[in-house]
Design an enzyme around this catalytic site. Structure first.
Site, PDB file in Angstrom:
ATOM      1  N   ASP A 168     -51.553 109.449  82.986  1.00 44.33           N
ATOM      2  CA  ASP A 168     -51.485 109.831  84.391  1.00 44.33           C
ATOM      3  C   ASP A 168     -50.713 111.108  84.730  1.00 44.33           C
ATOM      4  O   ASP A 168     -51.182 111.936  85.485  1.00 44.33           O
ATOM      5  CB  ASP A 168     -50.860 108.683  85.183  1.00 44.33           C
ATOM      6  CG  ASP A 168     -51.511 107.348  84.878  1.00 44.33           C
ATOM      7  OD1 ASP A 168     -52.485 107.315  84.110  1.00 44.33           O
ATOM      8  OD2 ASP A 168     -51.044 106.339  85.417  1.00 44.33           O
ATOM      9  N   TYR A 223     -42.899 108.236  81.256  1.00 48.43           N
ATOM     10  CA  TYR A 223     -44.296 107.870  81.221  1.00 48.43           C
ATOM     11  C   TYR A 223     -45.114 108.691  80.216  1.00 48.43           C
ATOM     12  O   TYR A 223     -44.892 108.565  79.026  1.00 48.43           O
ATOM     13  CB  TYR A 223     -44.817 108.005  82.644  1.00 48.43           C
ATOM     14  CG  TYR A 223     -45.774 106.926  83.080  1.00 48.43           C
ATOM     15  CD1 TYR A 223     -45.576 105.611  82.744  1.00 48.43           C
ATOM     16  CD2 TYR A 223     -46.877 107.253  83.860  1.00 48.43           C
ATOM     17  CE1 TYR A 223     -46.466 104.639  83.166  1.00 48.43           C
ATOM     18  CE2 TYR A 223     -47.762 106.281  84.288  1.00 48.43           C
ATOM     19  CZ  TYR A 223     -47.557 104.982  83.934  1.00 48.43           C
ATOM     20  OH  TYR A 223     -48.438 104.033  84.355  1.00 48.43           O
ATOM     21  N   TRP A 224     -46.005 109.546  80.658  1.00 47.93           N
ATOM     22  CA  TRP A 224     -46.854 110.292  79.720  1.00 47.93           C
ATOM     23  C   TRP A 224     -46.326 111.704  79.461  1.00 47.93           C
ATOM     24  O   TRP A 224     -47.063 112.576  79.030  1.00 47.93           O
ATOM     25  CB  TRP A 224     -48.299 110.327  80.233  1.00 47.93           C
ATOM     26  CG  TRP A 224     -48.938 108.962  80.209  1.00 47.93           C
ATOM     27  CD1 TRP A 224     -49.019 108.084  81.258  1.00 47.93           C
ATOM     28  CD2 TRP A 224     -49.543 108.300  79.092  1.00 47.93           C
ATOM     29  NE1 TRP A 224     -49.641 106.926  80.862  1.00 47.93           N
ATOM     30  CE2 TRP A 224     -49.985 107.021  79.538  1.00 47.93           C
ATOM     31  CE3 TRP A 224     -49.768 108.645  77.759  1.00 47.93           C
ATOM     32  CZ2 TRP A 224     -50.628 106.110  78.694  1.00 47.93           C
ATOM     33  CZ3 TRP A 224     -50.417 107.734  76.928  1.00 47.93           C
ATOM     34  CH2 TRP A 224     -50.840 106.488  77.406  1.00 47.93           C
ATOM     35  N   GLU A 271     -44.216  98.338  77.798  1.00 45.10           N
ATOM     36  CA  GLU A 271     -45.353  99.221  78.095  1.00 45.10           C
ATOM     37  C   GLU A 271     -45.305 100.481  77.227  1.00 45.10           C
ATOM     38  O   GLU A 271     -46.307 100.908  76.670  1.00 45.10           O
ATOM     39  CB  GLU A 271     -45.312  99.602  79.582  1.00 45.10           C
ATOM     40  CG  GLU A 271     -46.500 100.412  80.057  1.00 45.10           C
ATOM     41  CD  GLU A 271     -46.410 100.744  81.545  1.00 45.10           C
ATOM     42  OE1 GLU A 271     -45.345 100.468  82.160  1.00 45.10           O
ATOM     43  OE2 GLU A 271     -47.385 101.285  82.081  1.00 45.10           O
TER      44      GLU A 271
HETATM   45  C1  9WN Z   1     -53.082 103.857  87.013  1.00 47.67           C
HETATM   46  C2  9WN Z   1     -52.511  99.843  83.147  1.00 47.67           C
HETATM   47  C3  9WN Z   1     -52.563 101.347  83.354  1.00 47.67           C
HETATM   48  C4  9WN Z   1     -53.001 102.087  82.079  1.00 47.67           C
HETATM   49  C5  9WN Z   1     -52.787 103.582  82.184  1.00 47.67           C
HETATM   50  C6  9WN Z   1     -51.359 103.837  82.628  1.00 47.67           C
HETATM   51  C7  9WN Z   1     -51.061 103.136  83.940  1.00 47.67           C
HETATM   52  C8  9WN Z   1     -51.948 103.130  86.297  1.00 47.67           C
HETATM   53  C9  9WN Z   1     -50.692 103.283  87.120  1.00 47.67           C
HETATM   54  O1  9WN Z   1     -51.265 101.743  83.779  1.00 47.67           O
HETATM   55  O2  9WN Z   1     -51.865 103.704  84.963  1.00 47.67           O
HETATM   56  O3  9WN Z   1     -54.277 103.626  86.345  1.00 47.67           O
HETATM   57  O4  9WN Z   1     -50.714 102.812  88.252  1.00 47.67           O
HETATM   58  O5  9WN Z   1     -49.699 103.852  86.665  1.00 47.67           O
HETATM   59  O6  9WN Z   1     -51.109 105.200  82.717  1.00 47.67           O
HETATM   60  O7  9WN Z   1     -53.069 104.207  80.962  1.00 47.67           O
HETATM   61  O8  9WN Z   1     -54.347 101.837  81.839  1.00 47.67           O
HETATM   62  O9  9WN Z   1     -51.718  99.523  82.031  1.00 47.67           O
END
Ligand code: 9WN
Length: 417
Positions: A162, A342-343, A385
Site C-alpha cells: 500500500d 508497513y511497506w 502481520e
Molecule cells: C488494504 C489484508 C491486507 C493485505 C495488504 C496489506 C493491507 C489493506 C489495508 O492488508 O492492506 O487492502 O487496509 O491496509 O497491505 O497486502 O492484503 O491483510
C-alpha cells in the site's frame, strides 16, 4: 519432531481456525474483518495442510465475488463490520456481492495448483470448476492493465504494498481535492507509526471516490487515468499465475493457446520493469515515465515468475547484508527506508515465501536460506502481520492468517513432509 515445531504447527492451525468464518478466512480480527483476495489464496496453502476441502472452499468463495468483466475484488464484504474503513458504501462495487472496486496480486491460480498437488483426485473437479473464472480474471488483466507488457496498478492497494515508496511520485501528482472528512479505523487497532500516513490515506480515499464516481468503468478510468503505475508485484504474480493456469488447463485437457500467448507477452513485458541504472526490477509510472528507483521485495519476485534474472542475485546479496530475517519491503540502504512503517521497510512472511519459492525452484541456495530465516523469524517472534527486518520485532496486526499459512505451507520443517 521437536515439540516446539509441533506446537508452532498447532498454533498456526489455531490462528487460521480462529480467523475462519466458515467459507472464508479474514486476515485478522479487528483490523481486517473481511475477505481479502491474495490473503485468501495464501490462506488456502495453509488450510491445505490440514483440511483440503476447506482450502478449495476458500478459493471458491473468493470467486463468488467476481465481477461480470472478470475482475476479482481485493475485498469482499460478506458481513458488515464497522471496524474497517473504507467499507462497502464508500466503494460502491458493482459485483454480485458488496465489494471493493479494485483487485490484488493474482496468486489464486498458483494456490489452486498447490492445493491440487496435496490431493489430485479430490482436487481435479474443484479445479475444473474454478478454471474458467481464473481465466476470465487473467483475461481482464491482459485486456485492461498492460503497459508495454507490464501490469499496471490503478490504486496502491491493488499491489498489496500500500504505502511503498514505489508510488510516491504518482501519489504526489494527485491533489486529493474534495476528499472530505473521514474517520480511519486502522489506527484505532494498531500504532499509527506502523501505518500509512494521512497524506497517503487522503489519496487512497480520493482514488476510491473517483473510481466509484466513474462506476468502476475500466475504459473511463483509462481515458482519464489518475494513477497508473507499472508494478512488479502484479506483473510477476500474473506471469507466474498464467504459467500455473496453463499447466492446470493442460491437465484438464483445455486449449491453453491463449494463456501461452499471454505468458509470452508478459515475459517480454518484464523487460520494461528493468531499471538498468538501479540494477534492479523497479516500478515505473506509466503516466510520467518516471522510475520509482526502489529496490523492494517485489523486485525479487522475478524468480517466482520463472525468470533467470542472474543480475538480481547480486542485488539480493547486497540487500540481505543489512538485515536478519529475509527480504525487507525496501532496501535498507535507501534513505526512504522506515523499518517499522508497513511497506516502507518491514519484512513480510508472505513475500519471503514467494521470493524463496522462486529461488528454490531455480535451484538457488538463497531459497533455502530464506526459508530458514523466515522459520527463525516466526519461531522467535510469532505470527504477526509483519516484522522489523533488523531484529524481528513484531508489528501491525497479530494472529495473522497469512503468516500462519506461510509457516504451515512453507517455513515449518513439517511443510512438504
Ligand atoms: C488494504 C489484508 C491486507 C493485505 C495488504 C496489506 C493491507 C489493506 C489495508 O492488508 O492492506 O487492502 O487496509 O491496509 O497491505 O497486502 O492484503 O491483510
Amino acid at each position: 519432531m521437536p515439540d516446539r515445531i509441533a506446537l508452532l504447527d498447532q498454533s498456526a492451525r489455531e490462528i487460521i481456525r480462529g480467523n475462519d468464518k466458515g467459507t472464508y478466512t479474514i486476515p485478522t480480527a479487528g483490523l481486517y474483518p473481511y475477505q481479502w483476495n491474495w490473503d485468501s489464496a495464501i490462506a488456502a496453502l495453509g488450510l491445505a495442510r490440514f483440511d483440503i476441502d476447506r482450502a478449495w472452499t476458500e478459493l471458491e468463495t473468493l470467486f463468488t465475488g467476481q465481477w461480470d468483466n472478470g475482475m476479482v475484488p481485493h475485498i469482499l464484504f460478506h458481513e458488515q463490520d464497522d471496524g474497517y474503513f473504507p467499507g462497502p458504501e464508500v466503494w460502491g462495487g458493482i459485483g454480485p456481492l458488496p465489494s471493493s472496486g479494485i483487485t490484488q496480486p493474482p496468486v489464486a491460480a498458483t494456490a489452486a495448483k498447490c492445493v491440487l498437488e496435496a490431493d489430485r483426485d479430490a482436487g481435479l473437479p474443484r479445479v475444473d470448476g474454478l478454471f474458467d473464472k481464473l481465466l476470465s480474471w487473467h483475461r481482464w488483466f491482459m485486456r485492461w492493465r498492460l503497459n508495454h507488457g507490464a501490469v499496471c496498478a490503478t490504486h496502491p492497494w491493488e499491489t498489496g504494498r500500500d504505502n511503498a515508496p514505489d508510488w510516491d511520485g504518482a501519489m504526489a501528482a494527485i491533489d486529493p481535492i474534495g476528499v472530505g472528512e473521514y474517520t480511519r479505523r486502522d489506527t484505532s487497532h494498531v500504532d499509527a507509526a506502523m501505518r500509512p500516513t494521512k497524506y497517503d490515506y487522503d489519496r487512497f480515499i480520493w482514488l476510491v471516490q473517483r473510481g466509484k464516481r466513474l462506476s468502476w468503468d475500466e475504459q473511463a478510468m483509462l481515458d482519464d487515468a489518475a494513477f497508473r503505475v507499472m508494478d512488479p508485484t502484479l506483473t510477476f504474480t500474473l506471469l507466474r499465475a498464467q504459467r500455473d493456469l496453463a499447466s492446470l488447463g493442460r491437465e484438464l485437457g483445455r486449449d491453453v493457446s491463449e494463456i501461452e500467448a499471454a505468458i509470452a507477452e508478459l515475459e517480454t513485458g518484464t523487460d520494461s520493469l528493468w531499471n538498468a541504472t538501479l540494477g534492479s526490477f523497479d516500478s515505473r509510472d506509466a503516466l510520467s515515465g518516471d522510475w520509482a528507483n526502489s529496490i523492494s521485495n517485489a523486485s525479487f519476485l522475478c524468480w517466482y515468475a520463472g525468470l533467470e534474472a542472474p543480475a538480481m542475485r547480486d542485488t539480493l546479496a547486497k540487500v540481505l547484508e543489512h538485515v536478519e530475517f529475509g527480504v525487507p519491503s525496501l532496501d535498507p540502504r535507501d534513505p526512504r527506508s522506515d523499518c517499522k512503517r508497513y511497506w516502507r521497510g518491514p519484512v513480510w512472511g508472505v513475500m519471503n515465501m514467494l521470493i524463496g519459492t522462486g529461488l528454490q525452484e531455480m535451484g538457488m541456495t538463497e531459497g533455502n536460506e530464506l526459508r530458514a530465516s523466515t522459520a527463525r523469524l516466526i519461531e522467535q517472534h510469532g505470527f504477526s502481520e509483519y516484522f522489523d527486518p533488523r531484529d524481528g520485532e513484531p508489528a501491525g496486526g497479530q494472529s495473522f492468517t497469512w503468516t500462519a499459512a506461510v509457516w504451515l505451507g512453507w517455513a515449518s520443517p513439517t511443510a512438504g513432509a
